[in-house]
Scaffold this active site. Structure first.
Site, PDB file in Angstrom:
ATOM      1  N   CYS A 125     -11.765   6.644   4.353  1.00  0.00           N
ATOM      2  CA  CYS A 125     -10.554   5.964   3.890  1.00  0.00           C
ATOM      3  C   CYS A 125     -10.569   4.500   4.328  1.00  0.00           C
ATOM      4  O   CYS A 125     -10.183   3.610   3.570  1.00  0.00           O
ATOM      5  CB  CYS A 125      -9.332   6.685   4.446  1.00  0.00           C
ATOM      6  N   CYS A 175      -5.646  10.571   6.655  1.00  0.00           N
ATOM      7  CA  CYS A 175      -5.327   9.161   6.525  1.00  0.00           C
ATOM      8  C   CYS A 175      -4.340   8.934   5.385  1.00  0.00           C
ATOM      9  O   CYS A 175      -4.653   9.176   4.234  1.00  0.00           O
ATOM     10  CB  CYS A 175      -6.642   8.446   6.249  1.00  0.00           C
TER      11      CYS A 175
END
Length: 396
Positions: free
Chosen positions: A101, A201
């Site tokens: 991410c 995330c």
């Protein structure tokens, strides 16, 4: 002209204080909230975490008197993170979505949006620091561990490039977590007492099995317990004809057949489990808790061993394929047949361990001085020199 910084405001205390500090330092600050997920069916609680978080981020921006907007990156997130996760789990590997991410979303898609808004820099609330050195007349950026040893997040940024680092600021990297909370409460920021988010995330509180079941259908299989005196653990180390043969031997994981142990239970699908996992096995009656020591997604079998010292959990080496080796410090990259002594870790929060990198024609071996528990395919190994993260790779 004031330098412009776009801060990824996540609705947590760390990014809130990052924005405050930048404003104090005289930057022209803009707050952006990333919306990465739409599907509320797999979040644990009834509340919708991204709504609450974006609301908190907006209130912080209002308090600081900075412009604020939400950007919807859920399409890119699904494509680059979620689909990748499903593929990895399907192959029996355990991905690290947080590392991905950062590389693919925060410091790529998000960064491009920020630069499109005329930003000179992007900032986040990560606990890490950036250094700059000159070498042969060239500017080189360093990724350094955060000052707070309990919160250092450099590992999650182990896939960043020099180009990305050149545009990033880490305003809270020199602070300890209690200092960050203190600043937030002195400034009456709504996030001052907010608990740190757990979970993927920017997705929020996701139940992984339910999440994976969207794509990977449950299928019952055997849980097999391997005894700690399994014959292969005691084998004598062979003579090697080459260094690479020895490196391969040290990095090869144990393989098992159902006949090597006894069946002690049933699981809902091997791809929901990972090496070193203890929770979720639902097998009782053993003297010590069972840990996953291997998974076989082809045959849908999970192999387990009793206790955290079970020999099946440990090995000294791991391998990274050539195309999955990443150097932040490209100037320090080692060539074929070269070695480098480093400190390394195979998961977030793991204490750094002494290791040696060996570069071969096909890839990179990381051999630890001491055997490591639950080396897991698909996770990242990151190597350091002191506080500086030099590079990383996907464990093969």
């Amino acid at each position: 002209m004031k330098k412009r910084v776009v801060v990824g405001l996540s609705g947590g205390v760390d990014s809130s204080v990052a924005a405050y500090l930048l404003k104090e330092q005289g930057y022209d600050v803009i707050g952006l909230f990333m919306k990465n997920w739409h599907d509320d069916s797999v979040t644990i609680s009834d509340e919708c975490p991204w709504l609450e978080d974006s609301n908190d981020a907006m209130l912080v921006a209002e308090k600081l008197g900075i412009p604020f907007q939400t950007v919807d990156l859920s399409e890119e997130y699904k494509e680059r993170i979620v689909d990748y996760m499903f593929r990895e789990y399907q192959m029996g590997r355990t991905p690290n979505p947080d590392v991905l991410c950062n590389r693919e979303i925060k410091f790529d898609v998000f960064m491009k949006i920020a630069l499109g808004l005329g930003a000179d820099f992007v900032a986040t609330g990560h606990y890490c620091r950036k250094g700059t050195i000159e070498k042969n007349g060239k500017k080189i950026y360093q990724l350094l561990a955060g000052k707070d040893p309990n919160k250092d997040q450099s590992y999650f940024l182990c896939q960043l490039s020099q180009e990305q680092l050149s545009k990033i600021l880490f305003p809270i990297g020199e602070l300890l977590k209690p200092e960050v909370r203190k600043i937030a409460s002195e400034q009456n920021l709504i996030t001052a007492e907010k608990r740190d988010s757990q979970g993927l995330c920017f997705i929020g509180k996701v139940r992984l099995p339910e999440f994976l079941q969207q794509q990977l259908a449950p299928k019952d299989g055997a849980i097999v317990e391997i005894p700690s005196d399994f014959a292969n653990y005691g084998e004598t180390i062979p003579d090697f004809n080459s260094k690479e043969e020895e490196l391969q031997y040290l990095s090869t994981k144990h393989t098992y057949a159902i006949t090597d142990g006894k069946q002690v239970g049933v699981h809902p699908g091997a791809h929901y489990f990972t090496n070193g996992q203890r929770k979720g096995l639902a097998v009782g009656g053993t003297k010590e808790p069972l840990f996953v020591i291997a998974t076989d997604v082809e045959k849908n079998v999970i192999y387990t061993g009793q206790g955290k010292d079970h020999p099946g959990l440990y090995r000294r080496g791991l391998y990274v394929k050539k195309e999955e080796i990443h150097w932040i410090r490209e100037d320090l990259e080692i060539s074929e047949d070269e070695t480098l002594e480093v400190m390394a870790r195979i998961r977030y929060r793991q204490p750094l361990e002494k290791a040696t990198l060996y570069r071969t024609v096909s890839g990179l071996y990381v051999i630890f001085d001491n055997p490591q528990s639950a080396i897991t395919e698909g996770q990242f190994v990151a190597w350091y020199d002191g506080p500086e993260l030099l590079g990383s790779g996907v464990i093969s």
